[in-house]
Design a protein around this motif. Sequence first.
Motif, PDB file in Angstrom:
ATOM      1  N   LEU A 127      -8.869  10.176  -1.768  1.00 14.07           N
ATOM      2  CA  LEU A 127      -7.682  10.986  -2.046  1.00 14.07           C
ATOM      3  C   LEU A 127      -6.444  10.347  -1.429  1.00 14.07           C
ATOM      4  O   LEU A 127      -5.352  10.381  -2.019  1.00 14.07           O
ATOM      5  CB  LEU A 127      -7.877  12.404  -1.522  1.00 14.07           C
ATOM      6  CG  LEU A 127      -8.927  13.250  -2.250  1.00 14.07           C
ATOM      7  CD1 LEU A 127      -9.110  14.587  -1.547  1.00 14.07           C
ATOM      8  CD2 LEU A 127      -8.537  13.476  -3.704  1.00 14.07           C
ATOM      9  N   LEU A 128      -6.601   9.763  -0.237  1.00 14.67           N
ATOM     10  CA  LEU A 128      -5.472   9.094   0.408  1.00 14.67           C
ATOM     11  C   LEU A 128      -4.991   7.904  -0.422  1.00 14.67           C
ATOM     12  O   LEU A 128      -3.775   7.672  -0.540  1.00 14.67           O
ATOM     13  CB  LEU A 128      -5.887   8.631   1.808  1.00 14.67           C
ATOM     14  CG  LEU A 128      -4.824   7.886   2.627  1.00 14.67           C
ATOM     15  CD1 LEU A 128      -3.649   8.802   2.921  1.00 14.67           C
ATOM     16  CD2 LEU A 128      -5.419   7.347   3.926  1.00 14.67           C
ATOM     17  N   ARG A 129      -5.912   7.155  -1.018  1.00 18.87           N
ATOM     18  CA  ARG A 129      -5.511   6.007  -1.838  1.00 18.87           C
ATOM     19  C   ARG A 129      -4.796   6.455  -3.105  1.00 18.87           C
ATOM     20  O   ARG A 129      -3.807   5.829  -3.516  1.00 18.87           O
ATOM     21  CB  ARG A 129      -6.753   5.172  -2.193  1.00 18.87           C
ATOM     22  CG  ARG A 129      -7.412   4.516  -0.983  1.00 18.87           C
ATOM     23  CD  ARG A 129      -8.672   3.782  -1.370  1.00 18.87           C
ATOM     24  NE  ARG A 129      -9.477   3.436  -0.194  1.00 18.87           N
ATOM     25  CZ  ARG A 129     -10.761   3.643  -0.082  1.00 18.87           C
ATOM     26  NH1 ARG A 129     -11.437   4.200  -1.089  1.00 18.87           N
ATOM     27  NH2 ARG A 129     -11.412   3.311   1.005  1.00 18.87           N
ATOM     28  N   ILE A 130      -5.285   7.519  -3.734  1.00 14.18           N
ATOM     29  CA  ILE A 130      -4.605   8.039  -4.920  1.00 14.18           C
ATOM     30  C   ILE A 130      -3.214   8.534  -4.561  1.00 14.18           C
ATOM     31  O   ILE A 130      -2.229   8.269  -5.275  1.00 14.18           O
ATOM     32  CB  ILE A 130      -5.438   9.169  -5.563  1.00 14.18           C
ATOM     33  CG1 ILE A 130      -6.792   8.636  -6.057  1.00 14.18           C
ATOM     34  CG2 ILE A 130      -4.672   9.804  -6.715  1.00 14.18           C
ATOM     35  CD1 ILE A 130      -6.705   7.663  -7.201  1.00 14.18           C
ATOM     36  N   PHE A 131      -3.112   9.266  -3.445  1.00 13.04           N
ATOM     37  CA  PHE A 131      -1.800   9.759  -2.995  1.00 13.04           C
ATOM     38  C   PHE A 131      -0.872   8.590  -2.676  1.00 13.04           C
ATOM     39  O   PHE A 131       0.323   8.622  -2.996  1.00 13.04           O
ATOM     40  CB  PHE A 131      -1.986  10.659  -1.768  1.00 13.04           C
ATOM     41  CG  PHE A 131      -0.698  11.111  -1.154  1.00 13.04           C
ATOM     42  CD1 PHE A 131       0.071  12.098  -1.767  1.00 13.04           C
ATOM     43  CD2 PHE A 131      -0.246  10.557   0.038  1.00 13.04           C
ATOM     44  CE1 PHE A 131       1.267  12.517  -1.203  1.00 13.04           C
ATOM     45  CE2 PHE A 131       0.945  10.973   0.603  1.00 13.04           C
ATOM     46  CZ  PHE A 131       1.705  11.958  -0.016  1.00 13.04           C
ATOM     47  N   SER A 132      -1.402   7.545  -2.048  1.00 16.81           N
ATOM     48  CA  SER A 132      -0.588   6.371  -1.723  1.00 16.81           C
ATOM     49  C   SER A 132      -0.079   5.684  -2.984  1.00 16.81           C
ATOM     50  O   SER A 132       1.066   5.201  -3.017  1.00 16.81           O
ATOM     51  CB  SER A 132      -1.398   5.388  -0.878  1.00 16.81           C
ATOM     52  OG  SER A 132      -1.815   5.975   0.328  1.00 16.81           O
ATOM     53  N   MET A 133      -0.907   5.642  -4.019  1.00 15.31           N
ATOM     54  CA  MET A 133      -0.466   5.054  -5.281  1.00 15.31           C
ATOM     55  C   MET A 133       0.713   5.832  -5.849  1.00 15.31           C
ATOM     56  O   MET A 133       1.721   5.252  -6.292  1.00 15.31           O
ATOM     57  CB  MET A 133      -1.615   5.044  -6.285  1.00 15.31           C
ATOM     58  CG  MET A 133      -1.221   4.564  -7.666  1.00 15.31           C
ATOM     59  SD  MET A 133      -2.401   5.009  -8.965  1.00 15.31           S
ATOM     60  CE  MET A 133      -2.258   6.792  -8.979  1.00 15.31           C
ATOM     61  N   ILE A 134       0.630   7.166  -5.842  1.00 15.29           N
ATOM     62  CA  ILE A 134       1.712   8.008  -6.368  1.00 15.29           C
ATOM     63  C   ILE A 134       2.979   7.817  -5.545  1.00 15.29           C
ATOM     64  O   ILE A 134       4.084   7.691  -6.092  1.00 15.29           O
ATOM     65  CB  ILE A 134       1.265   9.478  -6.383  1.00 15.29           C
ATOM     66  CG1 ILE A 134       0.075   9.654  -7.316  1.00 15.29           C
ATOM     67  CG2 ILE A 134       2.406  10.392  -6.813  1.00 15.29           C
ATOM     68  CD1 ILE A 134      -0.558  11.039  -7.269  1.00 15.29           C
ATOM     69  N   VAL A 135       2.826   7.798  -4.206  1.00 13.38           N
ATOM     70  CA  VAL A 135       3.988   7.608  -3.336  1.00 13.38           C
ATOM     71  C   VAL A 135       4.630   6.253  -3.593  1.00 13.38           C
ATOM     72  O   VAL A 135       5.852   6.137  -3.710  1.00 13.38           O
ATOM     73  CB  VAL A 135       3.563   7.734  -1.855  1.00 13.38           C
ATOM     74  CG1 VAL A 135       4.666   7.241  -0.927  1.00 13.38           C
ATOM     75  CG2 VAL A 135       3.224   9.172  -1.525  1.00 13.38           C
ATOM     76  N   VAL A 174       7.857   2.809   3.531  1.00 13.43           N
ATOM     77  CA  VAL A 174       6.704   3.664   3.258  1.00 13.43           C
ATOM     78  C   VAL A 174       6.089   3.316   1.898  1.00 13.43           C
ATOM     79  O   VAL A 174       4.859   3.252   1.748  1.00 13.43           O
ATOM     80  CB  VAL A 174       7.115   5.151   3.308  1.00 13.43           C
ATOM     81  CG1 VAL A 174       5.986   6.048   2.807  1.00 13.43           C
ATOM     82  CG2 VAL A 174       7.490   5.548   4.728  1.00 13.43           C
ATOM     83  N   SER A 175       6.921   3.074   0.903  1.00 14.76           N
ATOM     84  CA  SER A 175       6.416   2.708  -0.427  1.00 14.76           C
ATOM     85  C   SER A 175       5.660   1.386  -0.391  1.00 14.76           C
ATOM     86  O   SER A 175       4.596   1.244  -1.000  1.00 14.76           O
ATOM     87  CB  SER A 175       7.580   2.615  -1.426  1.00 14.76           C
ATOM     88  OG  SER A 175       8.241   3.858  -1.557  1.00 14.76           O
ATOM     89  N   ALA A 176       6.205   0.403   0.335  1.00 14.49           N
ATOM     90  CA  ALA A 176       5.519  -0.889   0.447  1.00 14.49           C
ATOM     91  C   ALA A 176       4.210  -0.745   1.206  1.00 14.49           C
ATOM     92  O   ALA A 176       3.186  -1.344   0.838  1.00 14.49           O
ATOM     93  CB  ALA A 176       6.428  -1.901   1.139  1.00 14.49           C
ATOM     94  N   LEU A 177       4.215   0.062   2.270  1.00 16.81           N
ATOM     95  CA  LEU A 177       2.998   0.270   3.045  1.00 16.81           C
ATOM     96  C   LEU A 177       1.936   0.981   2.212  1.00 16.81           C
ATOM     97  O   LEU A 177       0.746   0.662   2.301  1.00 16.81           O
ATOM     98  CB  LEU A 177       3.325   1.086   4.300  1.00 16.81           C
ATOM     99  CG  LEU A 177       2.207   1.254   5.331  1.00 16.81           C
ATOM    100  CD1 LEU A 177       1.811  -0.099   5.905  1.00 16.81           C
ATOM    101  CD2 LEU A 177       2.642   2.204   6.435  1.00 16.81           C
ATOM    102  N   ALA A 178       2.354   1.949   1.394  1.00 21.12           N
ATOM    103  CA  ALA A 178       1.401   2.691   0.563  1.00 21.12           C
ATOM    104  C   ALA A 178       0.743   1.792  -0.476  1.00 21.12           C
ATOM    105  O   ALA A 178      -0.420   2.007  -0.844  1.00 21.12           O
ATOM    106  CB  ALA A 178       2.107   3.865  -0.113  1.00 21.12           C
ATOM    107  N   SER A 179       1.456   0.785  -0.939  1.00 18.12           N
ATOM    108  CA  SER A 179       0.878  -0.097  -1.963  1.00 18.12           C
ATOM    109  C   SER A 179      -0.265  -0.950  -1.406  1.00 18.12           C
ATOM    110  O   SER A 179      -1.104  -1.429  -2.164  1.00 18.12           O
ATOM    111  CB  SER A 179       1.959  -1.004  -2.547  1.00 18.12           C
ATOM    112  OG  SER A 179       2.443  -1.915  -1.568  1.00 18.12           O
ATOM    113  N   PHE A 180      -0.306  -1.139  -0.088  1.00 15.24           N
ATOM    114  CA  PHE A 180      -1.363  -1.960   0.515  1.00 15.24           C
ATOM    115  C   PHE A 180      -2.671  -1.196   0.674  1.00 15.24           C
ATOM    116  O   PHE A 180      -3.695  -1.802   1.004  1.00 15.24           O
ATOM    117  CB  PHE A 180      -0.911  -2.476   1.882  1.00 15.24           C
ATOM    118  CG  PHE A 180       0.113  -3.572   1.806  1.00 15.24           C
ATOM    119  CD1 PHE A 180      -0.191  -4.800   1.262  1.00 15.24           C
ATOM    120  CD2 PHE A 180       1.396  -3.354   2.262  1.00 15.24           C
ATOM    121  CE1 PHE A 180       0.750  -5.804   1.189  1.00 15.24           C
ATOM    122  CE2 PHE A 180       2.353  -4.350   2.197  1.00 15.24           C
ATOM    123  CZ  PHE A 180       2.035  -5.578   1.652  1.00 15.24           C
TER     124      PHE A 180
END
Length: 501
Positions: free
Chosen positions: A295-303, A398-404
């Motif tokens: 769920l965290l990875r899916i949320f990170s993709m959206i963010v 935050v967006s760049a970090l979420a993409s990783f």
Amino acid sequence: MFFKKKKADILNSMNKKNLDDMELIPVKKEDFIQRMKDLLHHSADLHIKELQNGLTLVYVDTITDNKMINEDVLARLEDAQPTPDDALKRINVGSSGKLKYVEEIIDKILKGSVIIHSDGYPIIVEAAVGTQENRSLTRPENESQVLGPQLAFNESLATNISLIRRYLTNPNLCNESFTLGKQTNSGISLLYLKDIADEEMVERMRKRIQKIDVDSILDSSTLVQLVEDNSLAIFPQLLMTERPDRACAWLLNGKVAVLVDGSVQVIGAPLSFFEFFQSMEDESVRWQIATFLRLLRIFSMIVSIFFTAIYVAALTFHYEIIPQTLLIPLGESRSLVPFPPIFEALLLEIMIELLREAGARLPTKVGQTMGIVGGIVVGTAAVDAGFTSNILIIIIAVSALASFTTPNYMMGNVIRILRFPLILLAGFWGFYGLMIGFCFLLIHLIKQESLGTPFLAPFYPPRFSDWPDSIIRFPLAWTNKRPHLTRPRDRIKFQTRKSKE
């Protein structure tokens, strides 16, 4: 029955025609030597040795093992009779045989075999003495994890197949071999479990591989673009892995795996969109932790995709959605910025991508320093110079970090690219543009297929029995069925009641 017989006759006539077009081996030694030199263009590493007993050896020195040639071939042929049968009996090499066509000889020579010609005989003896220069097995570079096996594929096709067979000691594991590339003649292997994989799906992949007509296949990433359903789509429809345990998990679920000689990545098909956000480590931890991570990875993709675009839309068109307590610090942060939000966001996104690309291309130690120091220096200087605001620096970071957080490198690149068109849509039309972009992405994903299967399975079309191992992961006792996506012959992995007993 008539049509089947007619088809068989046509195939036999085509095969006979192909054999008739092939060139027979010259009988005389002088003609044979000259023909080999002409076909291999008098290459400097082409070695031709004429023995006193009338035998002639032909091989390419740079791709053969000289020790094997001297000990297992030359030493045993010195007192041999100059006949193909006696030469074949004497050589001490595991893989050997007889050939009678020039095209076969050239293919064997270029794969590391030594050719033994007997003067006056139209048959050649070949022995495989190619060098086996392989990189040692190491840890996975792009799919590292804490728990689970710590072993990755290397560039040797034989080694990679042996790693999979080490996990799956199953006689039903089938291995079909192909050769692709008119210039490279790259070896391709198609692996699947006979008693589980759907034959129609295997045949579909087999035909796609056989229809490829290119000069070279140097890596799995090239083959993926040639066999996937829609090469124009930005989303990858096939997944690649460097982990043997993940490739085996695909096979056990009824999928097929494609290996390319010289590549460390193995292709898996068919795949669902949500499998790009799953890791093999999810199987090694408790189901609650695995569910949270997915769920965290899916949320990170959206963010990562929408966060910056929402900021641009809010500051350009929709100030009313910003809380009043945030308006004052936001206004102070942007008071010295002379650019509109869309230009400011695009400028920072491009700077982040430049830093990321530079860090990836530089040597490891220099790249890490470049990424950290460059990000701090450039970010601070941009704020002090009035090019951007502090809040946007935080949002971009935050967006760049979420993409990783995306476990798959290919999908991570897609997420990075999608931010730019959404920022443009948000800057021109606000939230209406964002909705247009979201609907376009959703429709695009719904239309995609992976080896003829729905890309958004098990949610479109809905397959409720596959949900326990998709975005969320239920306890292992609830995941005792293979997914509908692969249409497996045997859908039951294990009996839940028996496994508990």
